[in-house]
Design a protein around this motif. Sequence first.
Motif, short mmCIF file in Angstrom:
data_model
loop_
_atom_site.label_atom_id
_atom_site.label_comp_id
_atom_site.label_asym_id
_atom_site.label_seq_id
_atom_site.Cartn_x
_atom_site.Cartn_y
_atom_site.Cartn_z
N GLY A 1 67.56 41.72 28.16
CA GLY A 1 66.96 43.05 28.29
C GLY A 1 67.64 43.96 29.29
O GLY A 1 67.18 45.07 29.52
N ASP A 2 68.76 43.53 29.90
CA ASP A 2 69.48 44.35 30.88
C ASP A 2 70.55 45.15 30.13
O ASP A 2 71.73 44.80 30.15
CB ASP A 2 70.10 43.46 31.95
CG ASP A 2 70.60 44.25 33.15
OD1 ASP A 2 70.71 45.49 33.05
OD2 ASP A 2 70.90 43.62 34.19
N LEU A 3 70.13 46.22 29.47
CA LEU A 3 71.02 46.94 28.56
C LEU A 3 72.14 47.67 29.29
O LEU A 3 73.28 47.71 28.81
CB LEU A 3 70.21 47.92 27.71
CG LEU A 3 69.12 47.30 26.83
CD1 LEU A 3 68.49 48.36 25.95
CD2 LEU A 3 69.68 46.16 25.99
N LEU A 4 71.85 48.24 30.45
CA LEU A 4 72.90 48.96 31.18
C LEU A 4 74.00 48.01 31.62
O LEU A 4 75.19 48.32 31.50
CB LEU A 4 72.29 49.68 32.38
CG LEU A 4 71.35 50.85 32.07
CD1 LEU A 4 70.79 51.46 33.35
CD2 LEU A 4 72.09 51.92 31.26
N GLU A 5 73.61 46.86 32.13
CA GLU A 5 74.61 45.86 32.53
C GLU A 5 75.38 45.37 31.31
O GLU A 5 76.59 45.15 31.38
CB GLU A 5 73.91 44.70 33.24
CG GLU A 5 74.87 43.65 33.80
CD GLU A 5 75.66 44.14 34.99
OE1 GLU A 5 76.62 43.45 35.39
OE2 GLU A 5 75.33 45.21 35.54
N ALA A 6 74.68 45.18 30.19
CA ALA A 6 75.34 44.73 28.97
C ALA A 6 76.41 45.72 28.52
O ALA A 6 77.53 45.33 28.16
CB ALA A 6 74.30 44.53 27.86
N ILE A 7 76.08 47.01 28.56
CA ILE A 7 77.04 48.04 28.15
C ILE A 7 78.24 48.05 29.08
O ILE A 7 79.40 48.10 28.64
CB ILE A 7 76.36 49.41 28.11
CG1 ILE A 7 75.34 49.47 26.96
CG2 ILE A 7 77.39 50.53 27.96
CD1 ILE A 7 74.45 50.69 26.99
N ASP A 8 77.99 47.95 30.38
CA ASP A 8 79.08 47.99 31.36
C ASP A 8 80.03 46.81 31.17
O ASP A 8 81.26 46.97 31.15
CB ASP A 8 78.49 47.98 32.77
CG ASP A 8 79.56 48.09 33.84
OD1 ASP A 8 80.26 49.12 33.85
OD2 ASP A 8 79.69 47.16 34.67
N VAL A 9 79.47 45.60 31.00
CA VAL A 9 80.30 44.42 30.84
C VAL A 9 81.03 44.45 29.49
O VAL A 9 82.20 44.06 29.40
CB VAL A 9 79.45 43.13 30.98
CG1 VAL A 9 80.29 41.90 30.71
CG2 VAL A 9 78.84 43.05 32.38
N ALA A 10 80.35 44.92 28.43
CA ALA A 10 80.99 45.02 27.12
C ALA A 10 82.17 45.98 27.15
O ALA A 10 83.22 45.72 26.55
CB ALA A 10 79.97 45.46 26.08
N GLN A 11 82.02 47.09 27.85
CA GLN A 11 83.12 48.03 27.97
C GLN A 11 84.29 47.41 28.71
O GLN A 11 85.46 47.64 28.37
CB GLN A 11 82.65 49.30 28.67
CG GLN A 11 81.74 50.16 27.81
CD GLN A 11 81.16 51.35 28.56
OE1 GLN A 11 81.14 51.38 29.80
NE2 GLN A 11 80.69 52.34 27.82
N GLY A 12 83.97 46.58 29.73
CA GLY A 12 85.02 45.86 30.43
C GLY A 12 85.76 44.91 29.51
O GLY A 12 87.00 44.80 29.56
N ALA A 13 85.03 44.21 28.65
CA ALA A 13 85.65 43.29 27.69
C ALA A 13 86.57 44.04 26.73
O ALA A 13 87.68 43.60 26.43
CB ALA A 13 84.57 42.54 26.92
N GLN A 14 86.09 45.19 26.23
CA GLN A 14 86.90 45.98 25.31
C GLN A 14 88.15 46.52 25.99
O GLN A 14 89.23 46.56 25.39
CB GLN A 14 86.07 47.14 24.76
CG GLN A 14 84.97 46.68 23.81
CD GLN A 14 84.09 47.83 23.34
OE1 GLN A 14 83.82 48.76 24.09
NE2 GLN A 14 83.65 47.76 22.10
N HIS A 15 88.03 46.92 27.25
CA HIS A 15 89.18 47.44 27.98
C HIS A 15 90.25 46.36 28.15
O HIS A 15 91.44 46.61 27.93
CB HIS A 15 88.73 47.95 29.35
CG HIS A 15 89.88 48.39 30.22
ND1 HIS A 15 90.56 49.57 30.02
CD2 HIS A 15 90.47 47.79 31.30
CE1 HIS A 15 91.52 49.68 30.93
NE2 HIS A 15 91.49 48.62 31.71
N VAL A 16 89.82 45.14 28.52
CA VAL A 16 90.77 44.04 28.68
C VAL A 16 91.42 43.71 27.36
O VAL A 16 92.64 43.49 27.27
CB VAL A 16 90.06 42.80 29.27
CG1 VAL A 16 90.99 41.60 29.28
CG2 VAL A 16 89.56 43.08 30.68
#
Length: 277
Positions: A217-232
């Motif tokens: 349920g931590d959607l903001l953290e999920a979005i931030d980490v997902a963007q990091g994965a996509q960037h890498v």
Amino acid sequence: MSKSTTSPNRVRKERDARGWSQTELARELIKAAANDEQRPTRLPSVESLKKNIYGWETGKHETTAFYRRLCSRVFNMPESELFGGPGYDALRQSLDDVLVAGSLSEASLGDWERTVLKYGHAAHYKPAGQLVHDLGADLTDLRQTMIEYRAASSLRRLTRVTAHMAGLMCLTYIELDDHQAFRRWARTARRAAQEAGDPWTRSWVLAQEAYGHFYTGDLLEAIDVAQGAQHVASACSGRGSGSARARRSQPRPRRSGESSSTQGRQPPGGTGRQRDQ
């Protein structure tokens, strides 16, 4: 009755941090039990409790669920931190220590990489409770290998194995609804992926962590980490055969039933795994 072996010195560490003697801790336990609003309980004498405390602090005695809850209340901290959850938190901390030291082994590299793939397949059908114990057992062996053999040539491959297995461990804890353990193992997986120097492994680890945050349920953290994965992943998408080999070796975690709190929602960024409806 459920029992758990106490991690040696953890109770003592918290007691010492508060400046309590064993006698004072025994009195705090008696007070907490007597003042329990739901079920006031009269505990044994201070001297009897001191013997129990000594056993907990040395790892010689097992702790019942009742005393785990009571100690958690007295120390005002989660049981999983005080007693190591289902028994693998001390292992996770030891892995962190070894990874920081960078002491890894040359032995059986191919076998370890095949073990990761085996768990990637097993995660589709094996129950989470069994999977977490199997992973814990193999991680225990891996940790011992990392301590006994210190060949620098094996550093990246074994560290990548550790990142994959730690990533699967954190996802399995999501299945078990142990969110604190998920976060701790996610940190260990990130550290291992960073040390491995393999961007595809790092991207995979971040993607799995993003899914974990989403399903807690931590959607903001999920979005931030997902963007990091996509960037890498974007930064390394043009690399050659070495990266292709790393991509093929990524484990594929299981698909499981979606929780009611996340039905109808899609995880951010398209990373990680999908849960069946």
